[in-house]
Write an enzyme that holds these catalytic residues in place. Structure first.
Site, PDB file in Angstrom:
ATOM      1  N   ASN A  31       0.249  -1.162   0.159  1.00  0.00           N
ATOM      2  CA  ASN A  31      -0.235   0.667   0.389  1.00  0.00           C
ATOM      3  C   ASN A  31       0.936   0.888   0.279  1.00  0.00           C
ATOM      4  OD1 ASN A  31       0.844   0.333   2.572  1.00  0.00           O
ATOM      5  ND2 ASN A  31      -1.201   0.255   3.722  1.00  0.00           N
ATOM      6  N   PHE A  79       5.542  -9.762   4.306  1.00  0.00           N
ATOM      7  CA  PHE A  79       6.461  -8.681   4.874  1.00  0.00           C
ATOM      8  C   PHE A  79       6.031  -7.189   5.506  1.00  0.00           C
ATOM      9  CE2 PHE A  79       9.253 -10.738   1.649  1.00  0.00           C
ATOM     10  CZ  PHE A  79      10.409 -10.577   2.691  1.00  0.00           C
ATOM     11  N   SER A 123      10.599 -11.579  14.286  1.00  0.00           N
ATOM     12  CA  SER A 123      12.062 -10.604  14.720  1.00  0.00           C
ATOM     13  C   SER A 123      12.344 -11.185  15.930  1.00  0.00           C
ATOM     14  CB  SER A 123      11.425  -9.336  14.742  1.00  0.00           C
ATOM     15  OG  SER A 123      12.052  -8.704  15.614  1.00  0.00           O
ATOM     16  N   TYR A 147       4.698  -3.613  19.606  1.00  0.00           N
ATOM     17  CA  TYR A 147       4.598  -4.313  18.162  1.00  0.00           C
ATOM     18  C   TYR A 147       6.394  -5.712  18.280  1.00  0.00           C
ATOM     19  CZ  TYR A 147       8.469  -5.104  14.798  1.00  0.00           C
ATOM     20  OH  TYR A 147       9.213  -5.649  13.530  1.00  0.00           O
ATOM     21  N   LYS A 151       4.302  -9.606  17.335  1.00  0.00           N
ATOM     22  CA  LYS A 151       5.102 -10.547  16.174  1.00  0.00           C
ATOM     23  C   LYS A 151       4.264 -11.641  17.376  1.00  0.00           C
ATOM     24  CE  LYS A 151       6.792  -8.636  13.235  1.00  0.00           C
ATOM     25  NZ  LYS A 151       6.678  -8.818  11.546  1.00  0.00           N
TER      26      LYS A 151
HETATM   27  P1  NAD Z   1       9.122  -1.773   5.545  1.00  0.00           P
HETATM   28  O1  NAD Z   1       8.490  -0.533   5.994  1.00  0.00           O
HETATM   29  O2  NAD Z   1      10.472  -1.358   4.616  1.00  0.00           O
HETATM   30  O3  NAD Z   1       8.478  -2.123   4.460  1.00  0.00           O
HETATM   31  C1  NAD Z   1       7.248  -2.487   4.715  1.00  0.00           C
HETATM   32  C2  NAD Z   1       6.533  -2.687   3.788  1.00  0.00           C
HETATM   33  O4  NAD Z   1       4.902  -3.104   4.172  1.00  0.00           O
HETATM   34  C3  NAD Z   1       6.274  -1.192   3.526  1.00  0.00           C
HETATM   35  O5  NAD Z   1       6.572  -1.034   1.588  1.00  0.00           O
HETATM   36  C4  NAD Z   1       4.386  -0.594   3.685  1.00  0.00           C
HETATM   37  O6  NAD Z   1       4.493  -0.367   2.747  1.00  0.00           O
HETATM   38  C5  NAD Z   1       3.755  -1.952   2.883  1.00  0.00           C
HETATM   39  N1  NAD Z   1       2.900  -2.106   4.348  1.00  0.00           N
HETATM   40  C6  NAD Z   1       2.591  -1.887   5.014  1.00  0.00           C
HETATM   41  N2  NAD Z   1       1.282  -2.480   6.001  1.00  0.00           N
HETATM   42  C7  NAD Z   1       0.836  -2.307   4.444  1.00  0.00           C
HETATM   43  C8  NAD Z   1      -0.408  -3.009   4.317  1.00  0.00           C
HETATM   44  N3  NAD Z   1      -1.420  -3.031   5.434  1.00  0.00           N
HETATM   45  N4  NAD Z   1      -0.433  -3.902   2.990  1.00  0.00           N
HETATM   46  C9  NAD Z   1       0.041  -3.415   2.365  1.00  0.00           C
HETATM   47  N5  NAD Z   1       1.464  -3.121   2.389  1.00  0.00           N
HETATM   48  C10 NAD Z   1       1.916  -2.891   3.434  1.00  0.00           C
HETATM   49  O7  NAD Z   1       9.777  -2.130   6.504  1.00  0.00           O
HETATM   50  P2  NAD Z   1      10.768  -4.057   6.466  1.00  0.00           P
HETATM   51  O8  NAD Z   1      11.869  -3.448   7.585  1.00  0.00           O
HETATM   52  O9  NAD Z   1      11.117  -3.991   4.897  1.00  0.00           O
HETATM   53  O10 NAD Z   1       9.930  -5.330   7.851  1.00  0.00           O
HETATM   54  C11 NAD Z   1       9.767  -6.177   7.005  1.00  0.00           C
HETATM   55  C12 NAD Z   1       8.847  -7.599   7.755  1.00  0.00           C
HETATM   56  O11 NAD Z   1      10.230  -7.393   8.652  1.00  0.00           O
HETATM   57  C13 NAD Z   1       7.547  -6.325   8.806  1.00  0.00           C
HETATM   58  O12 NAD Z   1       6.766  -7.419   8.810  1.00  0.00           O
HETATM   59  C14 NAD Z   1       8.859  -6.245   9.974  1.00  0.00           C
HETATM   60  O13 NAD Z   1       8.247  -6.079  11.029  1.00  0.00           O
HETATM   61  C15 NAD Z   1       9.742  -7.511   9.486  1.00  0.00           C
HETATM   62  N6  NAD Z   1      11.240  -7.271  10.652  1.00  0.00           N
HETATM   63  C16 NAD Z   1      11.707  -6.390  10.405  1.00  0.00           C
HETATM   64  C17 NAD Z   1      13.022  -5.804  10.826  1.00  0.00           C
HETATM   65  C18 NAD Z   1      14.078  -4.285  10.567  1.00  0.00           C
HETATM   66  O14 NAD Z   1      15.246  -4.712  11.780  1.00  0.00           O
HETATM   67  N7  NAD Z   1      13.686  -4.026   9.677  1.00  0.00           N
HETATM   68  C19 NAD Z   1      13.561  -6.653  11.915  1.00  0.00           C
HETATM   69  C20 NAD Z   1      12.938  -7.670  12.033  1.00  0.00           C
HETATM   70  C21 NAD Z   1      11.120  -7.972  11.523  1.00  0.00           C
HETATM   71  C1  UD1 Z   2      15.218  -2.621  17.218  1.00  0.00           C
HETATM   72  C2  UD1 Z   2      14.117  -2.609  17.903  1.00  0.00           C
HETATM   73  C3  UD1 Z   2      14.014  -4.067  18.069  1.00  0.00           C
HETATM   74  C4  UD1 Z   2      13.515  -4.693  16.187  1.00  0.00           C
HETATM   75  C5  UD1 Z   2      15.210  -4.057  15.551  1.00  0.00           C
HETATM   76  C6  UD1 Z   2      15.316  -4.933  14.279  1.00  0.00           C
HETATM   77  C7  UD1 Z   2      13.786  -0.731  19.084  1.00  0.00           C
HETATM   78  C8  UD1 Z   2      13.544  -0.681  20.442  1.00  0.00           C
HETATM   79  N1  UD1 Z   2      14.273  -2.328  19.063  1.00  0.00           N
HETATM   80  O1  UD1 Z   2      16.611  -3.527  17.997  1.00  0.00           O
HETATM   81  O2  UD1 Z   2      11.990  -4.462  18.005  1.00  0.00           O
HETATM   82  O3  UD1 Z   2      13.632  -5.934  16.438  1.00  0.00           O
HETATM   83  O4  UD1 Z   2      15.156  -2.915  15.993  1.00  0.00           O
HETATM   84  O5  UD1 Z   2      14.773  -4.221  13.365  1.00  0.00           O
HETATM   85  O6  UD1 Z   2      13.414   0.504  18.679  1.00  0.00           O
HETATM   86  N2  UD1 Z   2      22.010   2.732  18.747  1.00  0.00           N
HETATM   87  C9  UD1 Z   2      22.761   4.398  19.580  1.00  0.00           C
HETATM   88  N3  UD1 Z   2      22.405   5.496  18.857  1.00  0.00           N
HETATM   89  C10 UD1 Z   2      21.102   5.578  17.792  1.00  0.00           C
HETATM   90  C11 UD1 Z   2      20.403   4.219  17.317  1.00  0.00           C
HETATM   91  C12 UD1 Z   2      20.740   2.193  17.714  1.00  0.00           C
HETATM   92  O7  UD1 Z   2      23.241   4.092  20.929  1.00  0.00           O
HETATM   93  O8  UD1 Z   2      20.710   6.487  17.449  1.00  0.00           O
HETATM   94  C13 UD1 Z   2      21.626   1.454  19.872  1.00  0.00           C
HETATM   95  C14 UD1 Z   2      20.893   1.276  20.503  1.00  0.00           C
HETATM   96  O9  UD1 Z   2      20.865   1.244  21.701  1.00  0.00           O
HETATM   97  C15 UD1 Z   2      21.506  -0.274  20.501  1.00  0.00           C
HETATM   98  C16 UD1 Z   2      21.985  -0.794  18.821  1.00  0.00           C
HETATM   99  O10 UD1 Z   2      22.305   0.818  18.747  1.00  0.00           O
HETATM  100  O11 UD1 Z   2      22.095  -1.266  20.956  1.00  0.00           O
HETATM  101  C17 UD1 Z   2      20.848  -0.723  17.572  1.00  0.00           C
HETATM  102  O12 UD1 Z   2      19.337  -0.119  17.553  1.00  0.00           O
HETATM  103  P1  UD1 Z   2      18.553  -0.605  16.896  1.00  0.00           P
HETATM  104  O13 UD1 Z   2      19.128  -0.231  15.570  1.00  0.00           O
HETATM  105  O14 UD1 Z   2      17.560   0.671  17.079  1.00  0.00           O
HETATM  106  O15 UD1 Z   2      18.258  -2.451  17.017  1.00  0.00           O
HETATM  107  P2  UD1 Z   2      17.575  -2.838  18.095  1.00  0.00           P
HETATM  108  O16 UD1 Z   2      18.033  -2.045  19.397  1.00  0.00           O
HETATM  109  O17 UD1 Z   2      18.190  -3.782  18.209  1.00  0.00           O
END
Ligand code: NAD
Ligand code: UD1
Length: 335
Positions: A31, A79, A123, A147, A151
């Site tokens: 979307n 995703f 996650s 969040y 999950k």
């Molecule tokens: P992202 O926000 O870059 O991508 C998500 C995509 O989904 C976006 O393009 C958004 O437009 C679309 N979207 C959101 N809601 C929607 C809906 N209702 N219908 C259709 N499209 C929709 O996020 P990402 O980093 O690519 O993450 C993808 C998945 O992986 C998520 O479920 C996220 O929770 C999970 N995840 C991400 C991380 C991370 O650090 N990026 C870590 C662990 C898990």
């Molecule tokens: C975050 C999310 C977690 C998600 C993960 C991967 C939070 C509280 N948790 O975790 O749910 O699964 O991302 O997407 O947001 N840091 C700094 N300065 C900054 C940003 C981060 O010092 O400006 C530090 C944080 O304290 C941490 C490390 O960098 O120690 C990584 O941070 P981040 O990239 O946000 O990932 P997570 O904390 O693992």
């Protein structure tokens, strides 16, 4: 054909490239709430073929019905969802609606269409504050924010579904900390506003968009006092999805798998690695701990290797150089 919900986003777009490389046909449903329409053009370049794209919402049963009616979908990779922890605390209903309700709508539409293979983006957040590291898949789960709870709830829904209807194939993939970008510099993470995560923030400091990095906490019980995480290159993560599909071709069922590298790096390790890449210092200041943060978290990735034959290949250097290339590209694209 694989339906990729959220395929225009960060992890979904990289997974599209990996799947196209493995000769899969793709249809993206997104979307665009957190991505841009031109990603599909860049995917066309990278995939060698334009993936199908439907602009729509996973919570919309009409759109889903049409997709399953018109396309020979055999597998869904889900995703789509919201992912910002802080925002989820402020807007819990929106998070449960998009993440949990979105998944329920999708599963219901799949069942109506007799599609039974569902790959879920979980996650490492489901491990909460881990009692020990490295973290195995059978470690206790907990949530400290909406969040993370969304999950957990979805993981449980999927387990219940598989228990009631064992013909479903459901890999629940628990991602650690995805970073980096495609080496072409054509796709990457496009955070809106102030980045929450460490690597995009470092990238924006490096390019001069932010003055300095705030390091949240220097008094953790880690090797240098800063938080330790398992950073995984996003293209390695994408390949993990291809490996999960290959596994499903031979075996079915419900599986839960960590996708991480098994290595933990601190915030200062990441800053120093980035400095080595750009040959420039990254200014930083120490601040207080960020609410909800944990000291350390890294995966035991051995099950992924055992079951899927997959392990992460790319090291810190490539994570930094690809982040940096993408950051420079963002400036050109004005992202
Ligand atoms: P992202 O926000 O870059 O991508 C998500 C995509 O989904 C976006 O393009 C958004 O437009 C679309 N979207 C959101 N809601 C929607 C809906 N209702 N219908 C259709 N499209 C929709 O996020 P990402 O980093 O690519 O993450 C993808 C998945 O992986 C998520 O479920 C996220 O929770 C999970 N995840 C991400 C991380 C991370 O650090 N990026 C870590 C662990 C898990
Ligand atoms: C975050 C999310 C977690 C998600 C993960 C991967 C939070 C509280 N948790 O975790 O749910 O699964 O991302 O997407 O947001 N840091 C700094 N300065 C900054 C940003 C981060 O010092 O400006 C530090 C944080 O304290 C941490 C490390 O960098 O120690 C990584 O941070 P981040 O990239 O946000 O990932 P997570 O904390 O693992």
């Amino acid at each position: 054909m694989i339906l990729i919900t959220g395929g225009m986003g960060y992890i979904g777009s990289h997974t599209c490239v990996a799947l196209a490389g493995a000769a899969h046909e793709l249809l993206i449903l997104d979307n665009l709430s957190n991505s841009r329409i031109d990603v599909v053009n860049r995917l066309e370049t990278l995939c060698g073929k334009r993936p199908g794209f439907v602009e729509g919402d996973v919570r919309d049963p009409v759109v889903l019905g049409e997709i399953f009616e018109r396309h020979p979908i055999t597998t869904v990779m889900h995703f789509a969802g919201f992912k910002a922890v802080g925002e989820s605390v402020e807007r819990p209903l929106e998070y449960y609606d998009n993440n949990v309700n979105g998944t329920l709508q999708l599963l219901a539409a799949m069942r109506r269409a007799s599609v039974r293979t569902f790959v879920f983006s979980s996650s490492a957040t489901v491990y909460g504050d881990p009692a020990s590291v490295p973290i195995r898949e059978n470690s206790p789960r907990s949530a400290t924010n909406p969040y993370g709870r969304s999950k957990l709830i979805i993981e449980d829904i999927l387990a219940d579904l598989h228990c009631a209807e064992p013909e479903w194939n459901i890999p629940r993939l628990r991602y650690f900390n995805p970073v980096g970008a495609h080496e072409s510099g054509l796709i990457g993470e496009e955070p809106r506003g102030l980045p929450n995560n460490l690597m995009p923030f470092i990238g924006e400091v490096a390019i001069g968009k932010r003055e300095f990095l705030n390091i949240w906490g220097a008094d953790y019980p880690t090797h240098d006092g800063t938080g330790v995480r398992d950073y995984i290159h996003v293209t390695d993560l994408a390949e993990g999805h291809v490996a999960a599909l290959n596994y499903l071709n031979q075996n079915g069922g419900l599986i839960t798998i960590n996708l991480g590298t098994g290595k933990g790096y601190s915030v200062l390790d990441m800053v120093q690695a980035f400095e080595r890449t750009i040959h420039c210092p990254i200014p930083y200041e120490f601040g207080p701990r960020r609410a909800g943060d944990i000291a350390q978290c890294w995966a035991d990735p051995s099950l992924a290797y055992e079951l899927l034959g997959w392990k992460a290949q790319k090291g810190l250097e490539q994570m930094c150089s690809d982040t940096w290339r993408w950051q420079q590209q963002c400036r050109q694209l004005n992202i």
